[in-house]
Design a protein around this motif. Sequence first.
Motif, PDB file in Angstrom:
ATOM      1  N   ASN A  71       0.827  -1.215   0.000  1.00  0.00           N
ATOM      2  CA  ASN A  71       0.000   0.000   0.000  1.00  0.00           C
ATOM      3  C   ASN A  71       0.853   1.253   0.000  1.00  0.00           C
ATOM      4  O   ASN A  71       0.546   2.229  -0.692  1.00  0.00           O
ATOM      5  CB  ASN A  71      -0.947   0.015   1.206  1.00  0.00           C
TER       6      ASN A  71
ATOM      7  N   SER B  71       5.661   7.057  -6.712  1.00  0.00           N
ATOM      8  CA  SER B  71       5.562   7.091  -8.172  1.00  0.00           C
ATOM      9  C   SER B  71       6.875   7.386  -8.889  1.00  0.00           C
ATOM     10  O   SER B  71       6.968   7.175 -10.097  1.00  0.00           O
ATOM     11  CB  SER B  71       4.507   8.109  -8.596  1.00  0.00           C
TER      12      SER B  71
ATOM     13  N   GLU C 175      -1.249  -3.760  -8.135  1.00  0.00           N
ATOM     14  CA  GLU C 175      -0.977  -2.346  -7.821  1.00  0.00           C
ATOM     15  C   GLU C 175       0.444  -1.927  -8.173  1.00  0.00           C
ATOM     16  O   GLU C 175       0.724  -0.736  -8.294  1.00  0.00           O
ATOM     17  CB  GLU C 175      -1.252  -2.053  -6.336  1.00  0.00           C
TER      18      GLU C 175
ATOM     19  N   ASN D 250       1.662  -2.003 -10.867  1.00  0.00           N
ATOM     20  CA  ASN D 250       1.560  -1.312 -12.157  1.00  0.00           C
ATOM     21  C   ASN D 250       1.519   0.205 -11.987  1.00  0.00           C
ATOM     22  O   ASN D 250       1.753   0.944 -12.948  1.00  0.00           O
ATOM     23  CB  ASN D 250       0.327  -1.794 -12.927  1.00  0.00           C
ATOM     24  N   ASN D 251       1.230   0.700 -10.774  1.00  0.00           N
ATOM     25  CA  ASN D 251       1.265   2.137 -10.498  1.00  0.00           C
ATOM     26  C   ASN D 251       2.683   2.690 -10.584  1.00  0.00           C
ATOM     27  O   ASN D 251       2.879   3.890 -10.727  1.00  0.00           O
ATOM     28  CB  ASN D 251       0.717   2.444  -9.100  1.00  0.00           C
ATOM     29  N   LEU D 252       3.670   1.821 -10.479  1.00  0.00           N
ATOM     30  CA  LEU D 252       5.073   2.234 -10.506  1.00  0.00           C
ATOM     31  C   LEU D 252       5.556   2.293 -11.956  1.00  0.00           C
ATOM     32  O   LEU D 252       6.395   1.518 -12.385  1.00  0.00           O
ATOM     33  CB  LEU D 252       5.924   1.275  -9.661  1.00  0.00           C
ATOM     34  N   THR D 253       5.053   3.252 -12.701  1.00  0.00           N
ATOM     35  CA  THR D 253       5.303   3.314 -14.138  1.00  0.00           C
ATOM     36  C   THR D 253       6.736   3.693 -14.490  1.00  0.00           C
ATOM     37  O   THR D 253       7.164   3.461 -15.622  1.00  0.00           O
ATOM     38  CB  THR D 253       4.348   4.311 -14.809  1.00  0.00           C
TER      39      THR D 253
ATOM     40  N   THR E 170       3.543   1.250  -3.425  1.00  0.00           N
ATOM     41  CA  THR E 170       2.966   1.553  -4.743  1.00  0.00           C
ATOM     42  C   THR E 170       2.569   3.019  -4.897  1.00  0.00           C
ATOM     43  O   THR E 170       2.193   3.441  -5.993  1.00  0.00           O
ATOM     44  CB  THR E 170       1.769   0.639  -5.055  1.00  0.00           C
ATOM     45  N   GLN E 171       2.664   3.806  -3.836  1.00  0.00           N
ATOM     46  CA  GLN E 171       2.395   5.243  -3.917  1.00  0.00           C
ATOM     47  C   GLN E 171       3.650   6.037  -4.270  1.00  0.00           C
ATOM     48  O   GLN E 171       3.575   7.236  -4.530  1.00  0.00           O
ATOM     49  CB  GLN E 171       1.834   5.754  -2.577  1.00  0.00           C
TER      50      GLN E 171
END
Length: 195
Positions: free
Chosen positions: A103, A109, A128, A130-133, A106-107
């Motif tokens: 949680n 970025s 989640e 996938n949030n780490l682009t 993954t924030q």
Amino acid sequence: TDLTVNCHVIYDWHAMQSRLTSLIVRQPNVSFSASDLSSETATSLRSLTIEASDVSIDRTDMSGLNSLQLRGFVERSWEAAVSGMTQLENLKISYNIEDSSWNTITQLSNLKTLDLSDNDRLTTLPAEVNNLTKLESLNVSRCGLKSISDITGMSSLKTLSMAENTELLKPEVLKMIPKLFAEDTEWVEANFGEV
């Protein structure tokens, strides 16, 4: 100014802190608390590496860090501190991460390198991530991984290491592995140990 601490006593520690941008503390049998750093040091640090038996990152004024490595027993307070590290590009935490830690992670970025190796309580690689682009390298070797999600949304991922996760040997997981990665992923290490 870089400083590596391998001794028990530093004379004039407070005077040295005001010029630090990189700090490495290696004391396997000693506790370390970020609260021992002055506010000036906490805000000027760009790189922090701690290897200690007990690690406490219990402050939220270290938002300028772009590299953080923690090895040892890390108190749960690390999540609150790390969530404010918006410039963090490199994160390595060993021996402490569990599934609920995703949680916070993954924030982050701006992460480019994430090393969570040697965390046996980490059992899943959730969608989640996938949030780490911007993430280019992910190491989840020697964890307790039992399941992995589709991570094709990680468009920058170039390196993935999942070595020595024997629970991933289930036929249904092995079948899925080639489908998990974007076509331009350059290197995947999926050595699961002895079969």
